[in-house]
Write a protein that holds these residues in place. Structure first.
Motif, PDB file in Angstrom:
ATOM      1  N   GLY A  54      12.052  10.217  -9.137  1.00 17.32           N
ATOM      2  CA  GLY A  54      12.439   9.304  -8.072  1.00 17.32           C
ATOM      3  C   GLY A  54      12.064   7.867  -8.365  1.00 17.32           C
ATOM      4  N   LEU A  55      10.884   7.665  -8.966  1.00 14.24           N
ATOM      5  CA  LEU A  55      10.465   6.310  -9.325  1.00 14.24           C
ATOM      6  C   LEU A  55      11.396   5.698 -10.361  1.00 14.24           C
ATOM      7  CD1 LEU A  55       6.566   6.555  -9.583  1.00 14.24           C
ATOM      8  CD2 LEU A  55       7.909   5.405  -7.825  1.00 14.24           C
ATOM      9  N   ARG A  56      11.785   6.479 -11.346  1.00 17.48           N
ATOM     10  CA  ARG A  56      12.700   5.969 -12.370  1.00 17.48           C
ATOM     11  C   ARG A  56      14.071   5.677 -11.764  1.00 17.48           C
ATOM     12  NH1 ARG A  56      11.618   6.618 -17.852  1.00 17.48           N
ATOM     13  NH2 ARG A  56       9.552   7.452 -18.348  1.00 17.48           N
ATOM     14  N   LEU A  57      14.481   6.543 -10.855  1.00 17.26           N
ATOM     15  CA  LEU A  57      15.778   6.366 -10.203  1.00 17.26           C
ATOM     16  C   LEU A  57      15.815   5.080  -9.391  1.00 17.26           C
ATOM     17  CD1 LEU A  57      18.555   7.299  -9.216  1.00 17.26           C
ATOM     18  CD2 LEU A  57      17.402   8.849  -7.624  1.00 17.26           C
ATOM     19  N   ILE A  58      14.775   4.841  -8.599  1.00 19.05           N
ATOM     20  CA  ILE A  58      14.801   3.654  -7.734  1.00 19.05           C
ATOM     21  C   ILE A  58      14.601   2.373  -8.551  1.00 19.05           C
ATOM     22  CG2 ILE A  58      12.354   3.594  -7.072  1.00 19.05           C
ATOM     23  CD1 ILE A  58      13.377   2.993  -4.191  1.00 19.05           C
ATOM     24  N   LYS A  59      13.869   2.466  -9.672  1.00 17.03           N
ATOM     25  CA  LYS A  59      13.757   1.292 -10.542  1.00 17.03           C
ATOM     26  C   LYS A  59      15.112   0.943 -11.140  1.00 17.03           C
ATOM     27  CE  LYS A  59      11.658  -0.619 -14.706  1.00 17.03           C
ATOM     28  NZ  LYS A  59      12.993  -1.101 -15.179  1.00 17.03           N
ATOM     29  N   CYS A 102       0.796  -1.239   0.000  1.00 13.37           N
ATOM     30  CA  CYS A 102       0.000   0.000   0.000  1.00 13.37           C
ATOM     31  C   CYS A 102       0.824   1.282   0.000  1.00 13.37           C
ATOM     32  CB  CYS A 102      -0.916   0.034   1.239  1.00 13.37           C
ATOM     33  SG  CYS A 102      -1.903  -1.450   1.505  1.00 13.37           S
ATOM     34  N   GLY A 103       2.137   1.200   0.014  1.00 15.41           N
ATOM     35  CA  GLY A 103       2.957   2.369   0.297  1.00 15.41           C
ATOM     36  C   GLY A 103       3.086   3.385  -0.808  1.00 15.41           C
ATOM     37  N   MET A 104       2.788   2.993  -2.055  1.00 15.79           N
ATOM     38  CA  MET A 104       2.976   3.905  -3.188  1.00 15.79           C
ATOM     39  C   MET A 104       1.633   4.316  -3.787  1.00 15.79           C
ATOM     40  SD  MET A 104       6.231   4.171  -3.023  1.00 15.79           S
ATOM     41  CE  MET A 104       6.739   4.997  -4.527  1.00 15.79           C
ATOM     42  N   TYR A 105       0.673   4.578  -2.882  1.00 16.75           N
ATOM     43  CA  TYR A 105      -0.675   4.967  -3.289  1.00 16.75           C
ATOM     44  C   TYR A 105      -1.264   3.881  -4.188  1.00 16.75           C
ATOM     45  CZ  TYR A 105       0.965   9.483  -1.515  1.00 16.75           C
ATOM     46  OH  TYR A 105       1.480  10.483  -0.737  1.00 16.75           O
ATOM     47  N   ASP A 106      -2.026   4.276  -5.215  1.00 19.90           N
ATOM     48  CA  ASP A 106      -2.646   3.269  -6.078  1.00 19.90           C
ATOM     49  C   ASP A 106      -1.708   2.821  -7.208  1.00 19.90           C
ATOM     50  OD1 ASP A 106      -3.187   5.987  -6.646  1.00 19.90           O
ATOM     51  OD2 ASP A 106      -4.691   5.474  -8.132  1.00 19.90           O
ATOM     52  N   ALA A 107      -0.412   3.068  -7.038  1.00 16.19           N
ATOM     53  CA  ALA A 107       0.596   2.520  -7.945  1.00 16.19           C
ATOM     54  C   ALA A 107       1.434   1.450  -7.241  1.00 16.19           C
ATOM     55  CB  ALA A 107       1.519   3.627  -8.457  1.00 16.19           C
ATOM     56  N   SER A 108       0.954   0.973  -6.081  1.00 11.88           N
ATOM     57  CA  SER A 108       1.751   0.054  -5.266  1.00 11.88           C
ATOM     58  C   SER A 108       2.002  -1.279  -5.964  1.00 11.88           C
ATOM     59  CB  SER A 108       1.062  -0.181  -3.915  1.00 11.88           C
ATOM     60  OG  SER A 108       0.986   1.016  -3.173  1.00 11.88           O
ATOM     61  N   GLY A 109       0.997  -1.793  -6.675  1.00 12.57           N
ATOM     62  CA  GLY A 109       1.190  -3.063  -7.371  1.00 12.57           C
ATOM     63  C   GLY A 109       2.228  -2.956  -8.464  1.00 12.57           C
ATOM     64  N   GLU A 110       2.151  -1.895  -9.250  1.00 16.82           N
ATOM     65  CA  GLU A 110       3.121  -1.682 -10.318  1.00 16.82           C
ATOM     66  C   GLU A 110       4.527  -1.506  -9.747  1.00 16.82           C
ATOM     67  OE1 GLU A 110       3.891   1.390 -14.081  1.00 16.82           O
ATOM     68  OE2 GLU A 110       2.266   1.760 -12.660  1.00 16.82           O
ATOM     69  N   PHE A 111       4.634  -0.788  -8.626  1.00 17.07           N
ATOM     70  CA  PHE A 111       5.933  -0.587  -7.985  1.00 17.07           C
ATOM     71  C   PHE A 111       6.499  -1.922  -7.498  1.00 17.07           C
ATOM     72  CE2 PHE A 111       8.759   0.435  -4.463  1.00 17.07           C
ATOM     73  CZ  PHE A 111       9.508   1.485  -4.977  1.00 17.07           C
ATOM     74  N   ALA A 112       5.634  -2.772  -6.931  1.00 16.11           N
ATOM     75  CA  ALA A 112       6.100  -4.072  -6.443  1.00 16.11           C
ATOM     76  C   ALA A 112       6.641  -4.923  -7.590  1.00 16.11           C
ATOM     77  CB  ALA A 112       4.959  -4.802  -5.731  1.00 16.11           C
ATOM     78  N   VAL A 113       5.998  -4.837  -8.747  1.00 17.74           N
ATOM     79  CA  VAL A 113       6.447  -5.605  -9.902  1.00 17.74           C
ATOM     80  C   VAL A 113       7.762  -5.061 -10.447  1.00 17.74           C
ATOM     81  CG1 VAL A 113       5.926  -6.174 -12.303  1.00 17.74           C
ATOM     82  CG2 VAL A 113       4.151  -6.378 -10.565  1.00 17.74           C
ATOM     83  N   LYS A 114       7.869  -3.732 -10.571  1.00 16.25           N
ATOM     84  CA  LYS A 114       9.024  -3.122 -11.227  1.00 16.25           C
ATOM     85  C   LYS A 114      10.233  -2.958 -10.308  1.00 16.25           C
ATOM     86  CE  LYS A 114       6.558  -0.491 -14.782  1.00 16.25           C
ATOM     87  NZ  LYS A 114       6.275   0.871 -15.320  1.00 16.25           N
ATOM     88  N   VAL A 115       9.972  -2.701  -9.008  1.00 22.61           N
ATOM     89  CA  VAL A 115      11.066  -2.416  -8.072  1.00 22.61           C
ATOM     90  C   VAL A 115      11.197  -3.515  -7.021  1.00 22.61           C
ATOM     91  CG1 VAL A 115      12.032  -0.719  -6.469  1.00 22.61           C
ATOM     92  CG2 VAL A 115      10.717   0.055  -8.466  1.00 22.61           C
ATOM     93  N   GLY A 116      10.074  -3.880  -6.384  1.00 23.41           N
ATOM     94  CA  GLY A 116      10.052  -5.071  -5.542  1.00 23.41           C
ATOM     95  C   GLY A 116      10.609  -4.929  -4.145  1.00 23.41           C
ATOM     96  N   ILE A 117      10.516  -3.721  -3.553  1.00 23.33           N
ATOM     97  CA  ILE A 117      10.968  -3.544  -2.180  1.00 23.33           C
ATOM     98  C   ILE A 117       9.943  -2.706  -1.408  1.00 23.33           C
ATOM     99  CG2 ILE A 117      13.416  -3.749  -2.718  1.00 23.33           C
ATOM    100  CD1 ILE A 117      13.651  -0.728  -2.679  1.00 23.33           C
TER     101      ILE A 117
END
Length: 306
Positions: A290-295, A239-254
């Motif tokens: 920041g999202l691109r950087l952490i990915k 739930c940490g990245m608002y309603d982009a949390s699922g996509e973040f989990a797939v792309k970054v995974g932390i």
């Protein structure tokens, strides 16, 4: 590591031009949209690696929801907290009222949306809102090893003036007996915690505490129980990245938590604490550069926990 971080910051800084600064709080419009910085704390060595605008101050905003969750769990225990707020992801915005209205049980979906964070803030122990806020800021000072952390009074005043949506959420929950106590005092505490100033370096140190199962790496002090730390990291993943949390989990995974001030708090269990600052946001309220950087960082270092 320094060279890698410098390269990644240089490669991703341009994406700040594609986003927008948060505008509902006027003070946030003063940020430079092309700022981008990162700091990493390595658990094994204790070293800090950084690049870009890692020491630029910004308000913590929704990242403070991790703090209020940790304190609420520590004070009340998981059973009592999760009677008041659920732990399920939501596909709607972080300040949605519909989320509360359509549920049979009128409790917020999770502690990382505004309604849920208002509830966890209300559960923090203290005889007064001043005492409660002192506990919040002292926890952050210990979790970042920075005794100079303080509130941005200008942003706090803006939060109060522009906080009508949060008032609506709070009074709706009060009417359904989800929120207990004085609503205005709870909201004032919530606005204060969102207005605390930090840097990417501070967030990286906080992330290192989470990565270290609740122990501060620099002195071994336990700041939260291992169980509370595990719960916080789990909810950050889902739930940490608002309603982009699922996509973040797939792309970054932390596990990670973002804020509209441009910050990203991230943690790699038993390895790294990561803090990022990039104030230009995408449509979902996350730092666009920041999202691109952490990915890119996750790809380079194979950080995903999955």
């Amino acid at each position: 590591m320094f060279n890698l971080l410098t390269t990644l910051v240089d490669n991703n800084r341009i994406y700040g031009k594609q986003g927008k600064l948060a505008s509902y709080i006027p003070s946030l419009l003063e940020a430079d949209p092309e700022h981008l910085g990162i700091c990493i704390v390595e658990l094994n060595s204790g070293r800090e690696f950084h690049a870009g605008d890692c020491d630029t101050k910004f308000t913590i905003q929704s990242i403070s929801k991790v703090v209020s969750l940790i304190l609420a769990l520590s004070d009340n225990g998981r059973e009592n907290v999760f009677k008041k707020v659920n732990v399920e992801p939501t596909g709607m915005g972080f300040n949605s009222i519909i989320n509360l209205e359509v549920r049979n049980k009128k409790i917020p979906y999770n502690p990382m949306i505004n309604a849920g964070a208002i509830v966890t803030t209300s559960l923090i122990y203290g005889q007064s809102k001043e005492e409660k806020f002192e506990r919040i800021i002292e926890f952050l000072r210990r979790a970042t090893n920075n005794q100079n952390i303080s509130i941005n009074e200008e942003v706090y005043e803006c939060e109060k003036i522009t906080g009508d949506r949060n008032r609506s959420l709070a009074y709706f929950m009060k009417s359904n007996k989800v929120l207990e106590g004085n609503v205005e005092e709870i909201l004032d505490l919530y606005f204060r915690q969102c207005s605390i100033e930090v840097t990417a370096r501070d967030l990286a140190r906080f992330g290192a505490v989470l990565a270290n199962d609740g122990l501060a790496p620099w002195n071994g002090q336990r700041l939260m129980s291992r169980d509370v730390c595990r719960i916080a990291k789990t909810i950050m993943v889902t739930c940490g990245m608002y309603d982009a949390s699922g996509e973040f989990a797939v792309k970054v995974g932390i596990p990670a938590k973002s804020g509209v001030g441009g910050g990203i708090l991230a943690t790699v269990p038993r390895s790294y604490g990561i803090g990022i600052y990039g104030p230009s946001l995408d449509k979902k309220g996350n730092s666009i550069a920041g999202l691109r950087l952490i990915k890119d960082l996750s790809d380079e270092l194979d950080l995903s926990i999955f």
